[in-house]
Design a protein around this motif. Structure first.
Motif, short mmCIF file in Angstrom:
data_model
loop_
_atom_site.label_atom_id
_atom_site.label_comp_id
_atom_site.label_asym_id
_atom_site.label_seq_id
_atom_site.Cartn_x
_atom_site.Cartn_y
_atom_site.Cartn_z
N ARG A 1 2.23 1.75 -3.43
CA ARG A 1 1.15 2.21 -4.31
C ARG A 1 0.98 3.73 -4.19
O ARG A 1 0.69 4.41 -5.15
N TYR B 1 5.25 0.52 -9.88
CA TYR B 1 4.32 -0.58 -9.61
C TYR B 1 2.95 -0.12 -9.09
O TYR B 1 2.06 -0.93 -8.94
N GLY B 2 2.83 1.18 -8.76
CA GLY B 2 1.66 1.68 -8.04
C GLY B 2 0.32 1.27 -8.61
O GLY B 2 -0.55 0.75 -7.91
N GLU B 3 0.15 1.49 -9.93
CA GLU B 3 -1.15 1.22 -10.55
C GLU B 3 -1.48 -0.27 -10.53
O GLU B 3 -2.60 -0.67 -10.23
N ARG C 1 0.84 -1.21 0.00
CA ARG C 1 0.00 0.00 0.00
C ARG C 1 0.87 1.26 0.00
O ARG C 1 0.56 2.24 -0.67
N ILE D 1 -0.34 -2.51 -8.42
CA ILE D 1 -0.61 -2.92 -7.03
C ILE D 1 -2.05 -2.57 -6.66
O ILE D 1 -2.78 -3.39 -6.11
N GLU D 2 -2.47 -1.34 -6.99
CA GLU D 2 -3.84 -0.89 -6.67
C GLU D 2 -4.86 -1.83 -7.29
O GLU D 2 -5.81 -2.26 -6.64
#
Length: 195
Positions: free
Chosen positions: A42, A49-51, A39, A53-54
């Motif tokens: 993200r 990797y944020g998108e 989190r 992971i979300e």
């Protein structure tokens, strides 16, 4: 000396985070929550990797193991400690294989702490946490159903794998946190004391 690791597993809402906080205080372990690390990543501006992971978290799916292992490893290196609780990992066979591939020669697994709790109680705890403003996008009934399916199909076989190796310490997590912790303490008090 290799960093020592305890994997902490249990269904969503079994109380892993609560108990990890208590263990950290009492036994000087660093609590690393795989979910919290994901989190945080993200939320990090510019995360590659944020998108992804979300999307995985929202759908109750599991993030690729290389990403999770690299976040765990970075967090271990940043800490000045040598004992770690890894909460919510490994969650499936891919996680397990990835850990063994990437991390098993860099760490020593002490045991797996497994919190047993009924689905009904876990669900009501997560929904309560969501209603209290946990800020977690997955504390809702729809995500919880997906998370439970993932847990039953993917995580329980991992617990069974470690059980066959004699590495699982089970704790009934259905009572109040302080009572649960009394049982948890027994799992840690017989560890060799090393600093």
């Amino acid at each position: 000396m290799l960093p020592e690791v305890v994997f902490v597993l249990g269904a969503p809402g079994a109380g892993k985070g609560t108990q990890c906080s208590l263990i950290s205080e009492e036994f000087d372990f660093v609590h690393l929550s795989a979910g919290d690390l994901l989190r945080e990543e993200r939320q990090r501006p510019g995360s590659e990797y944020g998108e992804m992971i979300e999307e995985k978290i929202r759908n109750g799916e599991i993030v690729p193991v290389e990403v999770t292992c690299s976040l765990i490893h970075k967090a271990m290196e940043k800490s000045d400690k040598n004992r770690f609780l890894i909460d919510g990992f490994p969650r499936n066979k891919d996680n397990l294989d990835g850990w063994q591939r990437v991390m098993s020669d860099k760490t020593k697994l002490l045991f797996v702490l497994f919190f047993e709790c009924s689905r009904e109680l876990c669900t009501s705890r997560c929904l309560g946490r969501g209603a209290a403003g946990s800020g977690r996008s997955d504390d809702n009934l729809e995500s919880l159903q997906k998370r439970f399916n993932t847990y039953m199909n993917d995580t329980l076989p991992i617990i069974n794998h470690y059980d066959k190796l004699g590495m699982v310490r089970r704790v009934n997590a259905e009572s109040a946190p302080s009572e649960v912790f009394e049982h948890v303490k027994k799992c840690f008090t017989n560890l060799d004391v090393q600093s």
